[in-house]
Design an enzyme around this catalytic site. Sequence first.
Site, PDB file in Angstrom:
ATOM      1  N   GLU A   1     -12.880  -5.677   5.228  1.00 24.04           N
ATOM      2  CA  GLU A   1     -12.240  -4.570   4.531  1.00 24.04           C
ATOM      3  C   GLU A   1     -13.265  -3.464   4.307  1.00 24.04           C
ATOM      4  O   GLU A   1     -14.026  -3.517   3.326  1.00 24.04           O
ATOM      5  CB  GLU A   1     -11.720  -5.030   3.157  1.00 24.04           C
ATOM      6  CG  GLU A   1     -10.616  -6.051   3.224  1.00 24.04           C
ATOM      7  CD  GLU A   1      -9.696  -5.952   2.018  1.00 24.04           C
ATOM      8  OE1 GLU A   1      -8.493  -5.789   2.225  1.00 24.04           O
ATOM      9  OE2 GLU A   1     -10.178  -5.998   0.879  1.00 24.04           O
TER      10      GLU A   1
ATOM     11  N   HIS B   1     -13.960  -9.198  -3.279  1.00 20.57           N
ATOM     12  CA  HIS B   1     -13.219  -7.957  -3.010  1.00 20.57           C
ATOM     13  C   HIS B   1     -14.100  -6.772  -3.402  1.00 20.57           C
ATOM     14  O   HIS B   1     -14.854  -6.847  -4.383  1.00 20.57           O
ATOM     15  CB  HIS B   1     -11.923  -7.944  -3.822  1.00 20.57           C
ATOM     16  CG  HIS B   1     -11.017  -6.826  -3.426  1.00 20.57           C
ATOM     17  ND1 HIS B   1     -11.218  -5.540  -3.844  1.00 20.57           N
ATOM     18  CD2 HIS B   1      -9.929  -6.800  -2.620  1.00 20.57           C
ATOM     19  CE1 HIS B   1     -10.283  -4.757  -3.316  1.00 20.57           C
ATOM     20  NE2 HIS B   1      -9.487  -5.496  -2.561  1.00 20.57           N
TER      21      HIS B   1
ATOM     22  N   SER C   1      -5.724   0.026   3.525  1.00 18.94           N
ATOM     23  CA  SER C   1      -4.672   1.024   3.761  1.00 18.94           C
ATOM     24  C   SER C   1      -3.715   0.683   4.894  1.00 18.94           C
ATOM     25  O   SER C   1      -3.202   1.595   5.554  1.00 18.94           O
ATOM     26  CB  SER C   1      -5.291   2.410   4.012  1.00 18.94           C
ATOM     27  OG  SER C   1      -5.926   2.878   2.839  1.00 18.94           O
TER      28      SER C   1
END
Length: 261
Positions: A168, A96, A214
């Site tokens: 991402e 991440h 988001s």
Amino acid sequence: MAREKTIIIGNWKMNYNVQEASLYLHKLAEAVKVRRDVEVILAPTTLTLQSLSMQVNRRQFKLAAQNLYWRDHGAYTGEVSARQLNGIADYALIGHSERRHIFHETDKDIRYKVQAAIRNRIRPVLLIGETSYERASGETEAVLQDQLVGGLLNLTSEELESVIVAYEPVWAIGTGVNAMPDDVSRAIKSIRNHIKHLYGRKAAEDTPVLYGGSVKADSASDYLKLDEVDGLVLGGASIDFHAFTEIVKKAHRARTQEDDE
Ligand code: PGA
């Protein structure tokens, strides 16, 4: 989306203590229906994983660790290994951007973690994405390739079968800035292209690739309807009960509309 299931991951990040997490799971369990075409994965903090693993109905929700350490055991103060998570977490988020940027994880750390997860029968979700600086410099594709190769290096084709990739873009995480669906399609196509170069066409088609950054209830469908996108990773929206349950419903609806076509 030709895949059997759309994958929705809720990354709770460092939110909820044991009681709060249990209550939240209880509420979600009442609201989210078991659907054969949507896999809902909850990623609570490591602290709450074990108690939630005893509470959860695994037909309804799977559990993911937000991180793990790649050694199986030993003198690694403060760490939790994939071996210890075996039987508790079904999946693990690895790489991440908050791990890469705040905790300085390298591609090598991430690769070892991917391997440790697979060795311990936990499906790794490898998260990759470019920063706004890299994007502005036209390096998106190169960064995705580097992070993909860095994370997957030395995996066999068989091991790759358990891997999920998530795109991402760092600039879209937690910022409220939405990536344009066209940009997401382009980035995921390039991810699949890299997988094809490494493992062949079938592997590229079979590897689920998700989008995260988001995503909210009102933007989820913009991504779910993209052919390239096999599901979503939600941060903020996953700890918002209404947004999360709405997005899971939308994932099912996007599938049923697809079946009707
Ligand atoms: P966000 O987080 O939805 O809050 O942007 C996404 C993530 O961190 O995976």
